[in-house]
Design an enzyme around this catalytic site. Structure first.
Site, short mmCIF file in Angstrom:
data_model
loop_
_atom_site.label_atom_id
_atom_site.label_comp_id
_atom_site.label_asym_id
_atom_site.label_seq_id
_atom_site.Cartn_x
_atom_site.Cartn_y
_atom_site.Cartn_z
N HIS A 5 -46.42 65.49 15.13
CA HIS A 5 -45.34 65.54 16.18
C HIS A 5 -46.20 65.67 17.56
O HIS A 5 -45.61 65.34 18.67
CB HIS A 5 -44.40 66.61 16.10
CG HIS A 5 -44.96 67.97 16.54
ND1 HIS A 5 -45.18 68.80 15.39
CD2 HIS A 5 -45.04 68.84 17.54
CE1 HIS A 5 -45.57 70.12 15.98
NE2 HIS A 5 -45.43 69.88 17.31
N SER A 24 -49.07 73.89 18.70
CA SER A 24 -48.93 73.07 17.52
C SER A 24 -50.14 72.24 17.15
O SER A 24 -51.02 71.72 18.21
CB SER A 24 -47.81 72.00 17.81
OG SER A 24 -46.69 72.66 17.92
N ASP A 26 -46.22 66.60 8.58
CA ASP A 26 -46.35 66.84 10.05
C ASP A 26 -47.85 66.96 10.47
O ASP A 26 -48.28 67.71 11.08
CB ASP A 26 -45.70 68.10 10.65
CG ASP A 26 -45.76 68.15 12.16
OD1 ASP A 26 -45.69 67.07 12.70
OD2 ASP A 26 -45.35 69.26 12.60
N GLY A 36 -47.63 74.08 22.48
CA GLY A 36 -48.98 73.86 22.95
C GLY A 36 -50.01 74.37 21.79
O GLY A 36 -50.86 74.10 21.73
N ILE A 75 -31.25 68.28 -7.31
CA ILE A 75 -31.46 69.76 -7.72
C ILE A 75 -30.66 70.66 -6.83
O ILE A 75 -30.28 70.38 -5.64
CB ILE A 75 -32.90 70.43 -7.99
CG1 ILE A 75 -33.63 70.21 -6.49
CG2 ILE A 75 -33.59 69.59 -8.86
CD1 ILE A 75 -34.87 70.84 -6.32
N LEU A 95 -40.14 62.65 -8.91
CA LEU A 95 -39.59 62.80 -10.12
C LEU A 95 -38.26 62.17 -10.28
O LEU A 95 -37.85 61.68 -11.28
CB LEU A 95 -39.32 64.31 -10.20
CG LEU A 95 -38.50 64.96 -11.67
CD1 LEU A 95 -39.68 64.46 -12.76
CD2 LEU A 95 -38.59 66.43 -11.67
N GLY A 96 -37.62 62.06 -9.30
CA GLY A 96 -36.19 61.44 -9.19
C GLY A 96 -34.95 62.13 -9.70
O GLY A 96 -34.21 61.70 -10.58
N VAL A 97 -34.86 63.46 -9.35
CA VAL A 97 -33.94 64.39 -9.63
C VAL A 97 -33.28 64.59 -8.33
O VAL A 97 -34.03 65.04 -7.15
CB VAL A 97 -34.21 65.38 -10.48
CG1 VAL A 97 -34.66 64.87 -11.81
CG2 VAL A 97 -35.32 66.23 -9.84
#
Length: 464
Positions: A99, A205, A129, A203, A264, A260-262
């Site tokens: 960012h 960051s 990030d 600043g 939760i 994984l494709g879940v």
């Protein structure tokens, strides 16, 4: 005698204060040794100003004024921002937050010795990030990452950065928590943040967070504040995440994560009891993407994932951290609770792609009186168009919920699609009727339903 007692008491207080002072860390050596490798980052972004108004017919404007409407003649707007970063290697690789440099046309890096370099953007990773930069310089001082998993709550840490543009400022504190989950604006959660009470402000960051050995344990990224300044809640990206991101950005310019494709949800006390667990733990699988690694591995809706790749899943937020850090293509063991019994599976993790937008949902006006009053809800067959819109394979549509009923207490409402009660799948009205008639009395059972395309698990108490 009185003055002797007073003198003795004062001496004791002074001695205690001296001992306490001796136990406090001295950060001066860490600052002196490592601050030359910390940098200040200034960015400049150029954006063309939009015309103040749009005229329907520019031919009506005299020729002498038409050039003012030419987009090429519009003045550019310039925006500036600042942040921090640190040098990773003597040949000029640097790390900062995504960012800090996102959308920047110019990135200028300033060293402690006041030298300035224009930086090249090697690669960015929005999910963590982090951004990797490169400057054309040799023989630079650089920092080292600490070993993963060595950091402990209560440990002293030190930050160096440029808060509010005040170059190379140092602040210290302790680690308040480890593994904090902070979902992004895209509702993604792949970073187990380090929480500390170190004073971090705009600043800071991208700057480093050090341990007492002068090693980087984290990259300062976020603060929680109501005033715009530090209130003792700051969050840093762990070194373990940064090391993986840097390696991938260097080698291929992008970061691949496990998928994984879940979908939760958290396991609360009531859900834990209904699934036969002694305490709330794990990640409850509320939905499985067709054709996903979870689907191929045989995971089922209603499974509670307790371990993934050998890592314990204490809370549902732990699972994305572990799955995301797993190398795509790797096969790992998974331990689940299914219908009250432990089961071991093996899943081959795939590569995480872009997050798809959630489908928009709408209610149904068609209803019938089919259903039962035992749980206090009226249901009907699931309309095909609703099933397609919400990607629901089967279930029954709730059209009415009686106030004060078991269904009402469980939080169900008209428009929900019930797909499971207890460990029984609900595919049709016949399934629902049969399951409801066979439900044990005075029991707490899990119930799964879909609300506007989102699967939800709750518990429902059957009447006596």
């Amino acid at each position: 005698m009185l003055w002797r007692k007073i003198a003795t008491g004062l001496l004791l207080i002074v001695s205690v204060n001296v001992v306490q002072a001796q136990n406090l860390p001295n950060f001066s050596d860490i600052v002196e040794a490592n601050s030359p490798a910390v940098v200040k980052i200034n960015t400049v972004s150029h954006a063309q100003a939009s015309p103040r108004s749009a005229l329907p017919d520019s031919q009506q404007i005299p020729e002498i004024f038409r050039h003012f409407l030419d987009p090429r003649n519009q003045a550019e707007r310039e925006s500036r921002s600042l942040g921090s970063g640190f040098i990773l290697s003597s040949d000029g690789y640097l790390l900062t937050n995504n960012h800090v440099v996102e959308g920047a046309d110019e990135i200028v890096v300033r060293l402690q010795d006041r030298r300035e370099f224009e930086a090249e953007l090697v690669g960015t990773d929005k999910r963590s990030d982090l951004a990797l930069l490169k400057i054309d310089a040799k023989g630079l001082p650089f920092l080292k990452f600490a070993k993963p998993d060595d950091l402990k709550v209560g440990e002293w840490v030190l930050a160096i950065g440029s808060p509010f543009g005040l170059d190379f400022s140092a602040s210290a504190g302790i680690v308040s928590a480890i593994g904090r989950s902070i979902p992004t604006e895209d509702n993604e959660n792949y970073v187990p943040f380090i929480q500390s009470d170190v004073a971090i402000n705009p600043g800071n960051s991208g700057g480093p967070l050090f341990n007492l050995d002068g090693e980087v344990v984290g990259i300062n990224s976020q603060i929680f504040t109501r005033s715009g300044g530090s209130i003792g809640l700051s969050f840093a990206i762990p070194a373990s995440v940064a090391v993986n991101v840097v390696e991938q950005l260097k080698s291929k310019g992008r970061v691949d994560r496990g998928w994984l494709g879940v979908m939760i949800q958290e396991v609360d006390r009531d859900l834990a009891a209904s699934f036969g667990l002694r305490k709330p733990e794990g990640a409850l699988v509320a939905r499985i993407e067709p054709g996903s690694p979870a689907d191929d591995a045989g995971l089922q809706v209603g499974d509670i994932i307790l371990k993934f790749a050998g890592e314990k899943i204490a809370e549902s937020s732990d699972l994305p951290h572990v799955v995301g850090s797993t190398q795509p293509g790797e096969s790992v063991p998974v331990e689940v609770i299914r219908e009250g019994k432990k089961k071991s599976l093996s899943v081959t993790v795939a590569t995480l792609g872009s997050q798809e937008d959630d489908q928009q949902a709408a209610g149904s006006d068609n209803s019938s009186d089919t259903g039962s009053s035992r749980l206090g809800m009226v249901v009907e067959a699931l309309p095909k168009e609703l099933a397609q819109r919400w990607d629901v394979k089967a279930g029954v549509l709730v059209t009415n919920v009686a106030p004060g009923s078991a269904a009402d207490a469980a939080g169900l409402r008209p428009g929900d699609v019930v797909t499971q009660i207890g460990f029984n799948a609900i595919s049709s009205l016949d399934d629902y009727t049969m399951v409801e008639q066979q439900l044990p009395s005075d029991s707490l059972l899990p119930i799964r339903f879909v609300r506007q395309g989102r699967p939800i698990f709750r518990t429902i108490a059957t009447p006596k």
